[in-house]
Design an enzyme around this catalytic site. Structure first.
Site, mmCIF file in Angstrom:
data_model
loop_
_atom_site.group_PDB
_atom_site.id
_atom_site.type_symbol
_atom_site.label_atom_id
_atom_site.label_comp_id
_atom_site.label_asym_id
_atom_site.label_seq_id
_atom_site.Cartn_x
_atom_site.Cartn_y
_atom_site.Cartn_z
ATOM 1 N N ASP A 35 45.717 63.927 34.129
ATOM 2 C CA ASP A 35 47.094 64.080 34.584
ATOM 3 C C ASP A 35 47.847 65.180 33.839
ATOM 4 O O ASP A 35 49.062 65.290 33.965
ATOM 5 C CB ASP A 35 47.845 62.761 34.494
ATOM 6 C CG ASP A 35 47.846 62.212 33.092
ATOM 7 O OD1 ASP A 35 47.342 62.903 32.192
ATOM 8 O OD2 ASP A 35 48.344 61.109 32.899
ATOM 9 N N ILE B 216 47.688 57.515 40.664
ATOM 10 C CA ILE B 216 49.132 57.733 40.701
ATOM 11 C C ILE B 216 49.605 58.476 39.456
ATOM 12 O O ILE B 216 50.711 58.304 38.987
ATOM 13 C CB ILE B 216 49.925 56.415 40.887
ATOM 14 C CG1 ILE B 216 49.526 55.379 39.839
ATOM 15 C CG2 ILE B 216 49.720 55.875 42.287
ATOM 16 C CD1 ILE B 216 50.461 54.182 39.794
ATOM 17 N N HIS B 217 48.733 59.303 38.892
ATOM 18 C CA HIS B 217 49.108 60.084 37.708
ATOM 19 C C HIS B 217 48.873 61.557 37.918
ATOM 20 O O HIS B 217 48.621 62.304 36.988
ATOM 21 C CB HIS B 217 48.322 59.627 36.489
ATOM 22 C CG HIS B 217 48.609 58.223 36.112
ATOM 23 N ND1 HIS B 217 47.915 57.174 36.632
ATOM 24 C CD2 HIS B 217 49.530 57.707 35.290
ATOM 25 C CE1 HIS B 217 48.399 56.049 36.135
ATOM 26 N NE2 HIS B 217 49.374 56.338 35.324
ATOM 27 N N GLY B 218 48.890 62.001 39.179
ATOM 28 C CA GLY B 218 48.658 63.411 39.415
ATOM 29 C C GLY B 218 47.208 63.811 39.261
ATOM 30 O O GLY B 218 46.881 64.988 39.248
ATOM 31 N N GLU B 219 46.303 62.825 39.153
ATOM 32 C CA GLU B 219 44.891 63.190 39.148
ATOM 33 C C GLU B 219 44.510 63.588 40.566
ATOM 34 O O GLU B 219 44.955 62.968 41.522
ATOM 35 C CB GLU B 219 43.973 62.029 38.745
ATOM 36 C CG GLU B 219 44.436 61.164 37.628
ATOM 37 C CD GLU B 219 45.180 59.926 38.121
ATOM 38 O OE1 GLU B 219 46.102 60.103 38.927
ATOM 39 O OE2 GLU B 219 44.841 58.836 37.678
#
Lengths: 208, 331
Positions: A35, B216-219
């Site tokens: 992330d 849901i962490h931009g991965e």
């Protein structure tokens, strides 16, 4: 030669500076399969680490820094790096020599493994740390000084870091992406290398 | 882009301050901690339910604190699990003397930090249980190794209802785990998201493409697919979720379309129309579906489908009245 406590404090300062210098790069590495916040998290941890209580021995200063890191950074890396620094510091007693530094590194790695349940070859910080500690142990046994052993062990850390590019992750958030991260160095393994290299520069400056 | 921020380093703290100022009728700051709890503090004799994780997911997690819902939420930095110290402090802040349940989506950082918080609380004699949500079918074929995403909502809802009506710690924990066992989610993204203060998104989606199975962490997702119509996407989502349906579940299920932050409700209603028909055709007895934002990923465009199967016991928890900043229902 400066007091060990002063060297420990300078090493923490240098670690923060190295992480800040590479913060964006670490974030980019992390965004390939994660992330993208690894650089920011490490910076947050080391900012807290350098602000921690600096009274006492080198070991106490490092342990306090690790506690502050773990309490502030958050994330998996915050917990793991914080525990590593704290456990290594707690194990480092005066008078310091290379054998004791090796014992402290070993204790720190043990704590990290206990928490994260990882091992070498899984594309994590351990791929930098474990080869470094092993090489340091050999150098210490050969009678090298704290500083010379660090210099001799650093290439093993660098090789370990670089080897993570060819690994497929088995742990952590990036394990979900697996193949996607192939070809990219692990951000945690990379940040640990920058920290070890920064500490090496401090030792070179302050130790005979 | 994230447009509204001051110093990005203080984003979490600034957010909590404004959140508590806005919703002080329902929540309050946990003293000396990065978290919030139900206004007036933990209730004596009731199990405390502490949910949490990084920020950037609102209304997960702090929006789900209130009467009949979570007792409190520990709040980490954007996409970063809160440190163990904060899990400990917030756990203590929701303890009413009947034990505490930690509940969160399964990410390695959250597991480590909540576990460190648990150890501290146990040392002080507080009984702590962990109900870890693992609803994301994209994350792993093994149920226990999956991430927790939008399905958090159903697990937190059950935990909160069970705790609020006065169930024992054992019961609250068991019911939360039962909901998780029967909850499945699959998500897709049309764009990446950008952290506060950054100019580049964490990943980009090529024009005409979509990412399948991202967290849901931009991965980024586990695979990239061709962009499709809403009805085709509905079919994809339903197929992915139902192909992993729990074998022992009854036919009744709650259904959720969750927006990831930058997808309009109207678009999601278009999607839901097709999803509804497909699920009915597959024999699902749809119960009180939800379309909206429940677990976002900053400003990511995209959505997920969650199906949470339920029997009469779990349905009673889903129906239980709840009042929180993000979600209020009278049953």
């Amino acid at each position: 030669m400066a007091e060990h406590a002063e060297i420990a404090a300078a090493a923490l300062d240098a670690a923060l500076a190295a992480i800040l210098e590479h913060e964006d790069e670490l974030g980019k590495l992390d965004s390939v399969a994660g992330d993208g916040d690894h650089g920011a998290g490490m910076a947050r941890g080391f900012r807290a680490a350098v602000a921690a209580d600096r009274n006492g021995s080198a070991g106490q200063i490092i342990a306090n820094a690790g506690m502050a890191f773990a309490n502030t950074a958050g994330g998996a890396s915050g917990a793991l790096v914080g525990m590593f620094i704290m456990s290594a510091g707690a194990a480092l007693t005066d008078p310091i020599d290379a054998a004791k530094v090796h014992a402290a590194l070993t204790k720190g790695i043990e704590a990290m493994v206990r928490l994260g349940k990882g091992q070498v070859g899984e594309k994590t910080m351990l791929d930098t740390l474990i080869p470094f500690a092993a090489a340091y142990g050999e150098a210490a046994q050969a009678g090298l000084s704290v500083r010379a052993a660090w210099e001799q062990a650093l290439p093993a850390a660098e090789a370990g870091m670089k080897s993570t590019a060819q690994m497929i992750p088995k742990r952590g958030r990036s394990s979900v992406l697996r193949e996607k991260s192939l070809g990219t160095q692990d951000p945690g393994a990379t940040s640990i290398y920058y920290v070890l290299a920064a500490v090496g520069r401090v030792l070179a400056e302050h130790c005979p | 882009m994230t447009y509204l921020f001051n110093d990005p380093i203080n984003f979490r703290e600034d957010m909590i301050e404004g959140y508590v100022a806005a919703y002080s009728r329902m929540v309050e700051r946990i003293p000396d901690a990065s978290g919030v709890r139900i206004a007036g503090g933990a209730h004596k004799g009731k199990v405390g339910v502490l949910v949490g994780g990084g920020s950037g997911h609102y209304p997960a997690f702090c929006g789900m604190v209130g009467r009949g819902f979570a007792t409190g939420a520990v709040i980490g930095d954007v996409f970063t699990s809160p440190p163990g110290e904060q899990c400990y402090r917030c756990g203590k802040g929701v303890d009413g003397g009947a034990g505490v349940v930690f509940s969160y989506g399964r990410y390695s950082g959250d597991v480590m930090n909540f576990s460190m918080g648990e150890m501290r609380l146990e040392m002080e004699g507080i009984d702590v249980r962990q109900v870890i949500v693992t609803d994301d079918v994209a994350a792993s074929p093994n149920f226990d190794e999956r991430r927790g995403v939008a399905g958090d909502f159903y697990v937190f809802k059950a935990l909160g209802a069970s705790a609020w009506r006065g169930d024992s710690l054992d019961t609250v924990e068991a019911l939360g785990n039962r909901v998780n066992q029967w909850t499945r989610t699959f998500g897709i993204a049309f764009s990446g998201c950008t952290l506060p203060g950054k100019s580049e998104p964490l990943f980009t989606v090529a024009p005409g493409k979509m990412e399948l199975g991202m967290g849901i962490h931009g991965e980024p997702g586990i695979e990239t697919g061709d962009m499709a119509s809403a009805s085709e996407i509905a079919k994809l989502l339903v197929d992915k979720v139902l192909s992993d349906a729990p074998l022992d579940a009854p036919s009744r299920a709650a259904v959720m379309i969750n927006g990831l932050g930058a997808t309009k409700y109207e678009e999601m209603f278009v999607l839901y129309g097709s999803v509804h028909k497909l699920l009915q055709a597959a024999g699902i007895d749809i119960y009180k579906p939800l379309v909206g934002e429940f677990a976002t990923s900053l400003n990511m465009a995209g959505c997920s489908l969650t199906v949470s199967w339920m029997d009469a016991e779990l349905q009673a928890l889903y129906d239980y009245p709840v009042e929180s900043p993000a979600f209020t229902t009278w049953g």
